[in-house]
Motif scaffolding. Sequence first.
Motif, short mmCIF file in Angstrom:
data_model
loop_
_atom_site.label_atom_id
_atom_site.label_comp_id
_atom_site.label_asym_id
_atom_site.label_seq_id
_atom_site.Cartn_x
_atom_site.Cartn_y
_atom_site.Cartn_z
N PHE A 101 5.29 20.37 -21.14
CA PHE A 101 5.34 19.10 -20.34
C PHE A 101 7.09 19.67 -19.76
N GLU A 102 6.77 19.07 -18.12
CA GLU A 102 8.43 20.06 -17.13
C GLU A 102 9.82 19.27 -18.40
N LYS A 103 9.84 20.12 -18.24
CA LYS A 103 10.96 19.61 -18.86
C LYS A 103 12.53 18.47 -17.74
N ASP A 104 13.33 17.60 -18.41
CA ASP A 104 14.55 17.19 -17.29
C ASP A 104 13.47 15.36 -16.30
N VAL A 105 12.42 15.78 -17.21
CA VAL A 105 11.67 14.58 -15.87
C VAL A 105 11.98 12.76 -16.01
N GLY A 106 13.04 12.55 -15.21
CA GLY A 106 14.06 11.16 -15.27
C GLY A 106 13.33 9.95 -14.81
N ALA A 107 12.22 10.42 -14.08
CA ALA A 107 11.70 8.98 -13.41
C ALA A 107 9.95 9.53 -13.38
N VAL A 108 9.54 8.34 -13.39
CA VAL A 108 7.53 7.97 -13.83
C VAL A 108 7.51 6.78 -12.86
N VAL A 109 7.06 7.31 -11.25
CA VAL A 109 6.74 6.41 -10.87
C VAL A 109 5.11 5.79 -10.98
N VAL A 110 4.43 5.09 -10.37
CA VAL A 110 3.08 4.77 -10.54
C VAL A 110 2.73 4.24 -9.34
N ALA A 111 1.78 4.70 -8.38
CA ALA A 111 1.74 4.18 -7.13
C ALA A 111 -0.24 4.48 -7.09
N TYR A 112 -0.60 4.30 -5.72
CA TYR A 112 -2.15 4.57 -5.61
C TYR A 112 -2.14 5.91 -6.05
N ASP A 113 -3.32 6.34 -6.77
CA ASP A 113 -3.98 7.18 -6.81
C ASP A 113 -5.20 7.23 -7.25
N CYS A 114 -6.12 8.00 -5.84
CA CYS A 114 -7.12 7.60 -6.15
C CYS A 114 -7.62 8.91 -6.88
N HIS A 115 -6.86 9.77 -7.15
CA HIS A 115 -7.15 11.09 -8.08
C HIS A 115 -6.57 10.94 -9.72
N ILE A 116 -6.28 9.27 -10.36
CA ILE A 116 -6.31 8.84 -11.13
C ILE A 116 -6.75 9.83 -12.53
N SER A 117 -6.17 10.63 -12.59
CA SER A 117 -7.47 11.33 -14.06
C SER A 117 -6.75 11.14 -15.93
N TYR A 118 -7.02 10.99 -16.63
CA TYR A 118 -7.04 11.25 -18.21
C TYR A 118 -5.58 12.30 -18.04
N ASP A 150 18.90 11.78 -7.99
CA ASP A 150 17.88 12.49 -7.53
C ASP A 150 17.18 13.65 -7.88
N GLY A 151 17.03 13.34 -9.27
CA GLY A 151 16.55 14.22 -10.38
C GLY A 151 14.63 14.48 -10.05
N LYS A 152 14.62 15.27 -10.99
CA LYS A 152 12.84 15.22 -11.56
C LYS A 152 12.03 14.27 -11.62
N VAL A 153 10.95 13.81 -10.82
CA VAL A 153 10.17 12.75 -10.70
C VAL A 153 9.42 12.93 -11.43
N TYR A 154 8.28 12.57 -11.66
CA TYR A 154 6.35 12.30 -12.05
C TYR A 154 5.87 11.44 -11.59
N LEU A 155 5.32 11.75 -10.30
CA LEU A 155 4.46 10.85 -9.33
C LEU A 155 2.84 10.89 -9.13
N MET A 156 2.29 9.27 -9.90
CA MET A 156 0.66 9.39 -10.15
C MET A 156 0.66 8.22 -8.64
N GLY A 157 0.35 9.60 -7.51
CA GLY A 157 0.13 8.71 -6.77
C GLY A 157 -0.24 9.77 -5.94
N VAL A 158 0.04 9.19 -3.94
CA VAL A 158 -0.15 10.41 -3.43
C VAL A 158 0.44 11.72 -2.42
N ASN A 185 0.93 -1.68 -0.09
CA ASN A 185 -0.09 -0.11 -0.20
C ASN A 185 0.61 1.33 -0.24
N SER A 186 0.97 1.80 -0.44
CA SER A 186 1.74 3.32 -0.64
C SER A 186 0.84 4.23 -1.21
N SER A 187 -0.32 4.94 -0.31
CA SER A 187 -1.19 5.49 0.06
C SER A 187 -0.80 6.21 0.92
#
Lengths: 294, 294
Positions: free
Chosen positions: B145-162, B103-111, B61-63
């Motif tokens: 879009f943001e520049k230099d996003v070197g990682a995308v993390v997908v976790a629990y996200d009840c705000h999931i949206s298009y 240790d750079g910029k991360v886009y997180l689909m999560g809480v 659980n990543s909430s």
Amino acid sequence: MSALRLCGGPAWKKLLSDVETVLLDCDGVLWLGNTDAIPGAKEAVSHLRALGKRLCFVTNNSSKSRDEYMAKFQKLGFDVNKSEIFPTGYIVGQYLKHTAGYDGKVYLMGVEGTKQEIEAIGCTCFGPGPDVLTGTLDDWLQMSFEKDVGAVVVAYDCHISYMKMIQACTYLKNPDCIFIATNEDPVLPSNGHIAIPGTGSMVSAVRTSAKRDPIIVGKPHTPMFDCIVKHTNLQPHKTLMIGDSLNTDILFGRRHGLKTLLVLSGNTKECNLEGLSSDKLPDYYADSIADLIS
Amino acid sequence: MSALRLCGGPAWKKLLSDVETVLLDCDGVLWLGNTDAIPGAKEAVSHLRALGKRLCFVTNNSSKSRDEYMAKFQKLGFDVNKSEIFPTGYIVGQYLKHTAGYDGKVYLMGVEGTKQEIEAIGCTCFGPGPDVLTGTLDDWLQMSFEKDVGAVVVAYDCHISYMKMIQACTYLKNPDCIFIATNEDPVLPSNGHIAIPGTGSMVSAVRTSAKRDPIIVGKPHTPMFDCIVKHTNLQPHKTLMIGDSLNTDILFGRRHGLKTLLVLSGNTKECNLEGLSSDKLPDYYADSIADLIS
């Protein structure tokens, strides 16, 4: 690579000489996005019509009803009849009515256009539009749900939300509830560096949590083909499928005995053909449908 | 069926006599939802502690962050130290820092809780919270879009949206962008007739449109195990994994040489064990962790 590149009028003429019916994908073949037709696409469609070919517009895109597609074709200047248009929303309705024999309540993760097609065959359909997150886990566990939902349809829905996912998966806990997806296209056709998720992402989200596989009506699957045959009585070996996607359009054509032509104006580049096994290749490929009149 | 049902104190005593470390899943083992501990779970945890066992709380659980989990454990009356808690948000941070060296910029689909864990290791992280749909296809194709996003993390996200899905998939078009998922659990543990989608549904949505597979850090995968070993130096054959899910907890234990105990207080019923091949079965099963003190 063994797909044949169509170069110049004579090659097209030879191909079309054996063809009575042409099935045309739309996004990536006739247009990209909502505003512009691909240059020369209108003239190519008119030319096919002048040659006496029967035309069917066969799209996995479930964002519009047949009536809405008519308006789009007209706005972009294409000469098309409503009876020639086969979007997946329409196929869902035909499948529910004629294959499943269902006319009850349907939960739709999708847009108004698909709802119209489902209601046109006598079903009650709910779901389209925003369904904004409220509450927390303890509230969701107390949510109330509609009774007698006998079918869940997952189609293109840019309003995808957690509340919709909870509803779709909960109705699908009933093993008698029919589960239909319009298609599994992973992205919308676009040039450039932006990925716009397609219906495939919504279908994957629901099938994962519902732990069930849907019946998929769109290309490359057979419900789409059966519906077109029923309406046109086409002969597969005298039919050409023109599309921009290998996994949908070309596979659809191959599976159902059609001639196949890939155009490079949408989802597929020439380099994507390299190294493919012969069973995945189209019979022919060209830069664009506009090459027909070049 | 060859898993052994634990009946009464002597059976537990025999099992625990060889065990130094106990890994405990949380949802479905210690509690269901956010409000109530499973009856007897607190006493069972206290009993394990009194027996001198080293405890690790190992949740997909990543909430929540570690700090937020501490607050939940305390609210529900469990006696736990922060260093014993291993939620997947924390594992993501440890993976980025120690395995990926990022240790750079991360886009997180999560809480927010997961964001805190990612920022704790020095990354900049953005994404949590509502990201409401605006515009249409033609607008999305013009999005910035943001520049230099070197990682995308997908976790629990009840705000999931298009809008979130577009961003995640677009950043992942860069093949150098790291793609991490916390876990693939299809649903949250719940009793009854409601299905609450888990992180697996969000991961499926993104991986479909990104056409890439993520590194999954949570159970049953190895990054979670490596992180726990690094912090505890546990010996696998002297370790017991207690969980309620066959595909995560029990598989995790089997893959990494642990003893395994399934409890029937969450996602799995006794009938789910019937017909399973021996490599999917737990070593032991019991109705609940509370049976330890019965």
